[in-house]
Design a protein around this motif. Structure first.
Motif, PDB file in Angstrom:
ATOM      1  N   VAL B 185     -24.012  -1.746  17.057  1.00 55.37           N
ATOM      2  CA  VAL B 185     -23.368  -1.752  18.379  1.00 55.37           C
ATOM      3  C   VAL B 185     -23.609  -0.421  19.081  1.00 55.37           C
ATOM      4  O   VAL B 185     -23.941  -0.385  20.265  1.00 55.37           O
ATOM      5  CB  VAL B 185     -21.863  -2.043  18.244  1.00 55.37           C
ATOM      6  CG1 VAL B 185     -21.149  -1.855  19.574  1.00 55.37           C
ATOM      7  CG2 VAL B 185     -21.646  -3.457  17.722  1.00 55.37           C
ATOM      8  N   ARG B 186     -23.479   0.670  18.354  1.00 52.52           N
ATOM      9  CA  ARG B 186     -23.679   1.985  18.969  1.00 52.52           C
ATOM     10  C   ARG B 186     -25.093   2.144  19.484  1.00 52.52           C
ATOM     11  O   ARG B 186     -25.326   2.836  20.486  1.00 52.52           O
ATOM     12  CB  ARG B 186     -23.359   3.084  17.949  1.00 52.52           C
ATOM     13  CG  ARG B 186     -21.869   3.226  17.662  1.00 52.52           C
ATOM     14  CD  ARG B 186     -21.595   4.083  16.423  1.00 52.52           C
ATOM     15  NE  ARG B 186     -20.169   4.143  16.119  1.00 52.52           N
ATOM     16  CZ  ARG B 186     -19.679   4.481  14.932  1.00 52.52           C
ATOM     17  NH1 ARG B 186     -20.494   4.776  13.931  1.00 52.52           N
ATOM     18  NH2 ARG B 186     -18.375   4.508  14.745  1.00 52.52           N
ATOM     19  N   GLU B 193     -19.098  -8.421  20.350  1.00 54.08           N
ATOM     20  CA  GLU B 193     -18.757  -9.804  20.014  1.00 54.08           C
ATOM     21  C   GLU B 193     -19.690 -10.346  18.927  1.00 54.08           C
ATOM     22  O   GLU B 193     -19.251 -10.981  17.962  1.00 54.08           O
ATOM     23  CB  GLU B 193     -18.843 -10.682  21.257  1.00 54.08           C
ATOM     24  CG  GLU B 193     -18.446 -12.134  20.996  1.00 54.08           C
ATOM     25  CD  GLU B 193     -18.711 -13.020  22.195  1.00 54.08           C
ATOM     26  OE1 GLU B 193     -19.570 -12.671  23.033  1.00 54.08           O
ATOM     27  OE2 GLU B 193     -18.073 -14.074  22.288  1.00 54.08           O
ATOM     28  N   GLU B 194     -20.979 -10.107  19.081  1.00 54.76           N
ATOM     29  CA  GLU B 194     -21.940 -10.587  18.081  1.00 54.76           C
ATOM     30  C   GLU B 194     -21.664  -9.963  16.717  1.00 54.76           C
ATOM     31  O   GLU B 194     -21.685 -10.644  15.685  1.00 54.76           O
ATOM     32  CB  GLU B 194     -23.371 -10.241  18.528  1.00 54.76           C
ATOM     33  CG  GLU B 194     -23.875 -11.037  19.719  1.00 54.76           C
ATOM     34  CD  GLU B 194     -25.173 -10.481  20.267  1.00 54.76           C
ATOM     35  OE1 GLU B 194     -25.448  -9.269  20.070  1.00 54.76           O
ATOM     36  OE2 GLU B 194     -25.911 -11.237  20.913  1.00 54.76           O
ATOM     37  N   ALA B 195     -21.420  -8.662  16.712  1.00 54.16           N
ATOM     38  CA  ALA B 195     -21.163  -7.973  15.444  1.00 54.16           C
ATOM     39  C   ALA B 195     -19.881  -8.473  14.801  1.00 54.16           C
ATOM     40  O   ALA B 195     -19.812  -8.648  13.576  1.00 54.16           O
ATOM     41  CB  ALA B 195     -21.101  -6.471  15.679  1.00 54.16           C
ATOM     42  N   ARG B 212      -9.757  -8.315  17.230  1.00 59.92           N
ATOM     43  CA  ARG B 212      -9.466  -6.909  16.900  1.00 59.92           C
ATOM     44  C   ARG B 212     -10.761  -6.189  16.518  1.00 59.92           C
ATOM     45  O   ARG B 212     -10.990  -5.039  16.892  1.00 59.92           O
ATOM     46  CB  ARG B 212      -8.445  -6.841  15.770  1.00 59.92           C
ATOM     47  CG  ARG B 212      -8.092  -5.422  15.382  1.00 59.92           C
ATOM     48  CD  ARG B 212      -7.008  -5.353  14.334  1.00 59.92           C
ATOM     49  NE  ARG B 212      -6.904  -3.957  13.858  1.00 59.92           N
ATOM     50  CZ  ARG B 212      -6.850  -3.602  12.601  1.00 59.92           C
ATOM     51  NH1 ARG B 212      -6.861  -4.516  11.647  1.00 59.92           N
ATOM     52  NH2 ARG B 212      -6.769  -2.326  12.263  1.00 59.92           N
ATOM     53  N   ALA B 213     -11.622  -6.892  15.778  1.00 59.65           N
ATOM     54  CA  ALA B 213     -12.895  -6.290  15.364  1.00 59.65           C
ATOM     55  C   ALA B 213     -13.750  -5.910  16.566  1.00 59.65           C
ATOM     56  O   ALA B 213     -14.398  -4.857  16.578  1.00 59.65           O
ATOM     57  CB  ALA B 213     -13.656  -7.254  14.457  1.00 59.65           C
ATOM     58  N   GLU B 214     -13.742  -6.759  17.589  1.00 52.56           N
ATOM     59  CA  GLU B 214     -14.519  -6.437  18.791  1.00 52.56           C
ATOM     60  C   GLU B 214     -14.084  -5.116  19.396  1.00 52.56           C
ATOM     61  O   GLU B 214     -14.915  -4.304  19.821  1.00 52.56           O
ATOM     62  CB  GLU B 214     -14.328  -7.547  19.832  1.00 52.56           C
ATOM     63  CG  GLU B 214     -15.281  -8.713  19.693  1.00 52.56           C
ATOM     64  CD  GLU B 214     -15.161  -9.679  20.856  1.00 52.56           C
ATOM     65  OE1 GLU B 214     -14.916 -10.870  20.603  1.00 52.56           O
ATOM     66  OE2 GLU B 214     -15.308  -9.231  22.007  1.00 52.56           O
TER      67      GLU B 214
END
Lengths: 93, 220
Positions: B185-186, B193-195, B212-214
């Protein structure tokens, strides 16, 4: 366990590696502070991480004694798992 | 015994993380357990959960067997709650995950009225669960409190990795995988969202909170 009174395991499994293990035991409410002290001492000598939890049966009106005493032992109340008491024993028809 | 209790995070983050479980007791109330569990899940759907499923097959983001090289560019990632509910075929633990107190409390209120007869548990911030009991006029039976981590905490990874990994209490979301998704993501190679959905597929017990993960992955 070969000796539950002393917490001894079968020597054959002592070198096994596991992803996680849960150890559960009971203690009187008045001993919770003592047990937590012991766990803190044990934690200094183990080569892994342990997550600690303590559970209680709530009072008649849902009151929790641990909710009051845990902060006194230095453990703030954060997350919990709460059983709502909605389970019932089936009655055979 | 619990696998959902020790989710790491600050209070502000955990205000969007609620798990409601249903658990039949063998020999006590497991007659028609499968139908009761399906009803639990169907009712949960009405309140906008962010994940739901059962502890044997996982949540509504699951690995797929028929995959080819194009999966990296084209993969069906929408949740399939009907597939999850239809797949419950044996007594076990089922769960629904919510990202708001209001949704969770509304669901619990409905469960109280439905009177399924199986044990219902809430894993969340202690005061929010207590408030829910009060709001729904439920007298709680028992509580287990998380007291955090002791021992070699120097071995633990960075905060964001721990927040992601501890959302699966069985340890199936490895620190390395969580770190990899954060890096992706970084670097802009995956959206949050995908991650989050990638990580959710690894949680076999369906309690991973992708919403929450997003936020964690996005650095919020």
């Amino acid at each position: 366990m070969t000796d539950p009174t002393r917490g001894l395991f079968n020597p054959e499994v002592l070198n096994e590696k596991v992803m996680s293990a849960i150890i559960e035991f009971r203690t009187p409410l008045g001993q919770v502070g003592v047990v937590l002290d012991v766990l803190e001492q044990v934690a200094e000598g183990i080569d892994t991480v342990m997550a600690v939890g303590v559970a209680e049966r709530c009072g008649y009106n849902g009151e929790s004694v641990l909710e009051k005493i845990l902060p006194e032992y230095g453990y703030p109340i954060l997350r919990a798992k709460t059983n709502l008491g909605l389970g019932q024993v089936e009655v055979a028809s | 015994m619990t696998h959902s209790l020790h989710r790491f995070g600050r209070v502000e983050d955990l205000t969007g993380d609620y798990i409601v479980f249903a658990m039949p007791a063998r020999g006590f109330n497991d007659t028609d357990a499968v139908e009761k569990e399906k009803e639990f899940l169907r009712r949960a759907l009405k309140h906008g959960p962010v994940n739901l499923g059962d502890a044997k097959k996982g949540g509504w983001y699951r690995p797929q067997k028929e995959l080819g090289p194009t999966v990296h560019w084209r993969r069906e990632t929408a949740p399939d709650p009907d597939w999850v509910i239809d797949g419950v075929d044996a007594p076990g633990i089922v769960a629904a995950v919510f990202d708001s107190y209001e949704a969770m409390a509304a669901f619990v209120r409905e469960l109280r009225e439905a009177n399924l007869g199986v044990s219902i548990n809430i894993s969340a911030l202690a005061d929010r669960a207590a408030q829910c009991c009060q709001d729904c006029e439920i007298t709680r039976h028992s509580v287990e409190y998380s007291l955090g981590f002791l021992g070699r905490t120097d071995k633990l990874p960075e905060k964001e990795v721990l927040e992601l990994s501890t959302m699966c209490g069985h340890g199936t979301i490895s620190f390395a995988l969580a770190a990899k998704m954060l890096d992706r993501v970084r670097c802009g190679r995956r959206t949050p969202e995908e991650a989050a959905r990638t990580l959710a597929r690894f949680c076999v017990c369906s309690i991973f909170n992708p919403a929450r993960a997003e936020k964690i992955l996005a650095g919020e």
